[in-house]
Motif scaffolding. Structure first.
Motif, PDB file in Angstrom:
ATOM      1  N   LEU A   1      13.715  20.489 -21.047  1.00 30.84           N
ATOM      2  CA  LEU A   1      12.564  20.219 -21.612  1.00 30.84           C
ATOM      3  C   LEU A   1      12.657  20.661 -23.015  1.00 30.84           C
ATOM      4  N   ARG A   2      13.034  21.928 -23.327  1.00 32.15           N
ATOM      5  CA  ARG A   2      13.557  22.502 -24.525  1.00 32.15           C
ATOM      6  C   ARG A   2      14.115  21.407 -25.341  1.00 32.15           C
TER       7      ARG A   2
ATOM      8  N   LEU B   1       9.932  19.839 -25.879  1.00 29.26           N
ATOM      9  CA  LEU B   1       8.747  20.145 -25.485  1.00 29.26           C
ATOM     10  C   LEU B   1       8.574  21.441 -25.257  1.00 29.26           C
TER      11      LEU B   1
ATOM     12  N   GLU C   1      -2.759  15.510 -26.034  1.00 28.64           N
ATOM     13  CA  GLU C   1      -1.561  16.158 -26.393  1.00 28.64           C
ATOM     14  C   GLU C   1      -0.832  16.485 -25.036  1.00 28.64           C
TER      15      GLU C   1
ATOM     16  N   GLU D   1       0.665  13.016 -24.196  1.00 28.04           N
ATOM     17  CA  GLU D   1       1.603  12.603 -24.956  1.00 28.04           C
ATOM     18  C   GLU D   1       3.045  13.416 -24.217  1.00 28.04           C
ATOM     19  N   ILE D   2       2.731  14.717 -23.670  1.00 26.10           N
ATOM     20  CA  ILE D   2       3.903  15.263 -22.974  1.00 26.10           C
ATOM     21  C   ILE D   2       4.559  14.344 -21.765  1.00 26.10           C
TER      22      ILE D   2
ATOM     23  N   THR E   1       6.621  11.490 -23.043  1.00 29.44           N
ATOM     24  CA  THR E   1       7.785  11.795 -23.716  1.00 29.44           C
ATOM     25  C   THR E   1       8.593  12.039 -22.334  1.00 29.44           C
ATOM     26  N   LEU E   2       8.227  12.951 -21.614  1.00 27.59           N
ATOM     27  CA  LEU E   2       9.099  13.026 -20.344  1.00 27.59           C
ATOM     28  C   LEU E   2       9.565  11.787 -19.390  1.00 27.59           C
TER      29      LEU E   2
ATOM     30  N   SER F   1      11.600   9.492 -21.582  1.00 26.44           N
ATOM     31  CA  SER F   1      13.014  10.014 -21.810  1.00 26.44           C
ATOM     32  C   SER F   1      13.975  10.067 -20.544  1.00 26.44           C
TER      33      SER F   1
ATOM     34  N   LEU G   1       1.324  22.889 -16.019  1.00 25.18           N
ATOM     35  CA  LEU G   1       1.297  23.348 -17.358  1.00 25.18           C
ATOM     36  C   LEU G   1       0.621  24.660 -17.492  1.00 25.18           C
TER      37      LEU G   1
ATOM     38  N   VAL H   1       4.731  23.709 -20.770  1.00 26.17           N
ATOM     39  CA  VAL H   1       5.174  23.117 -19.357  1.00 26.17           C
ATOM     40  C   VAL H   1       5.962  24.288 -18.585  1.00 26.17           C
TER      41      VAL H   1
END
Ligand code: ADP
Length: 393
Positions: A108-109, A113, A242, A245-246, A249-250, A253, A264, A274
């Motif tokens: 995640l980092r 994120l 927001e 969006e997380i 992205t996750l 990916s 969260l 997260v």
């Protein structure tokens, strides 16, 4: 007709039953006991622990695609089956970075994120720490409280400890080292987040790469176990965007196919972090069974069967879900209490059919649909009513 194999046969697989019927999908589950909830709804069962890959090879012969309701699997062994052509959805490479909580935090980092500060424990107590940050940080420089987590096989707060001082940390680490003969590197250590609220979002991604999200919910935990979920969570549309969006992205990916749950923290100053990814349907999405056009369980089956994803919109302004947790060792079916709960207006009571109750065990849940969103106290009054019926003697 698609035949879907499900690794794990607890309540999450059980709740796929209705959707499977609706979509004309056969479910075949791999689960250790005939008493597990989903055996009642499955067309066929492979009786074996979820990490038994030899049993999964048998499961594979009975179905077109294999999915997961439980992530405590042996990925290396399953990879051999994947090489032989067994189709897993989500793909094993989408699960690989997530099964170990430390690896998950790193993933995640690296994706950019936001996550709590975290460390892996390495070495003996005397020369302990840490990746990241580098150079290694000695425990004496830690800011307490900290949260100590087993890197694998934690659930419902099992394996998660909020540790108040260095003495307790040392004790916890050494005790588990002696008890289980495991290395300290099996722990993740992270900063304690004094969150304002905990939130969650359920998201799904299809085989064609379409991503949909459900409304962000508020989750309420006690002693690290989820007690209540309120949908939707009260928040600004910017914050909801927001979080969506997380999720996008996750899932993109990882190239996920299926449903994932994302937990969260929301801090006092409005920052989102997260906490944890569940690579499967999740407790925070049970409200979707009654409160949304497409439940998370139908959505998951749609995704893994290559069907278009369904609408995630709420059908009512608000919903509250309350878990029915075991509070004693018993074999009761709690029929009287369940009947009382059914009497609550707009209540949908789910009973997972577990033959044994134990303290903390998830036995069922109740979702109440609400028309009135203006009364701020209504949600807590309903949750309180459900809990006073359920936990009364
Ligand atoms: P599990 O896999 O058992 O669900 P989690 O990591 O989700 O474990 O932790 C369970 C609960 O413990 C969270 O919902 C939260 O209430 C609390 N918790 C976990 N990590 C932290 C943290 N870093 N700071 C504060 N509370 C935490």
């Amino acid at each position: 007709m698609k035949r879907v194999g499900v690794i794990g046969g607890g309540q999450l697989a059980w709740m796929m039953g209705g959707a499977a019927k609706k979509l004309g999908v056969e479910l075949i589950v791999q689960t250790p006991s005939v008493n597990d909830p989903s055996v009642a709804i499955a067309q066929d069962t492979v009786l074996a622990p979820v990490d038994d890959a030899t049993a999964t090879a048998v499961l594979a012969k009975k179905c077109d695609v294999i999915t997961f309701e439980n992530e405590f699997v042996n990925l290396d062994a399953l990879s051999l089956l994947a090489k032989q052509g067994v189709c897993f959805l989500p793909k094993l490479k989408a699960l690989a970075p997530l099964l170990d909580k430390y690896n998950q935090r790193c993933y995640l980092r690296d994706l950019g994120l936001p996550v709590p500060k975290f460390f892996a424990l390495e070495g003996d107590w005397e020369k302990l720490f840490l990746v990241p940050p580098s150079p290694p940080l000695p425990p004496s420089q830690l800011c307490f409280p900290v949260v100590l987590k087993a890197r694998r096989h934690g659930y419902d707060g099992q394996g998660t400890f909020i540790v108040k001082d260095i003495k307790t940390l040392k004790q916890k680490i050494e005790a588990s080292y002696i008890e289980s003969d495991i290395s300290q590197s099996l722990f993740l250590l992270e900063e304690f987040i004094p969150f304002e609220r905990e939130l969650a979002i359920i998201a799904a991604r299809s085989v064609t790469g379409e991503v949909v999200t459900y409304p962000v919910v508020e989750t309420q935990q006690e002693e690290q176990v989820c007690r209540r979920v309120i949908a939707p969570a009260e928040m600004t549309s910017e914050l909801a965007a927001e979080i969506e969006e997380i999720a996008h992205t996750l899932l993109n990916s990882l190239e996920v196919v299926g449903v994932f749950g994302i937990e969260l923290f929301l801090t006092e100053d409005g920052k989102v972090l997260v906490n944890e990814i569940a690579p499967r349907t999740h407790n925070s999405g049970h409200f979707t069974l009654d409160a949304c056009e497409t439940s998370q369980f139908e959505q998951h089956l749609r995704a893994v069967c290559g069907l278009p994803l369904g609408n995630t919109a709420l059908l009512c302004p608000r919903a509250v879900m309350v878990n029915l947790l075991g509070y004693e060792d018993s074999q009761s079916d709690y029929m009287t209490k369940r009947q009382q709960l059914q009497q609550i207006p707009q209540a949908h009571v789910y009973w997972y059919g577990k033959t044994e109750s134990r303290p903390g065990r998830k036995l069922g849940h109740v979702t109440v649909l609400l028309e009135n969103t203006r009364d701020a106290n209504l949600v807590s009054a309903i949750a309180h009513n459900i809990e006073s019926i359920w936990y009364s003697n």
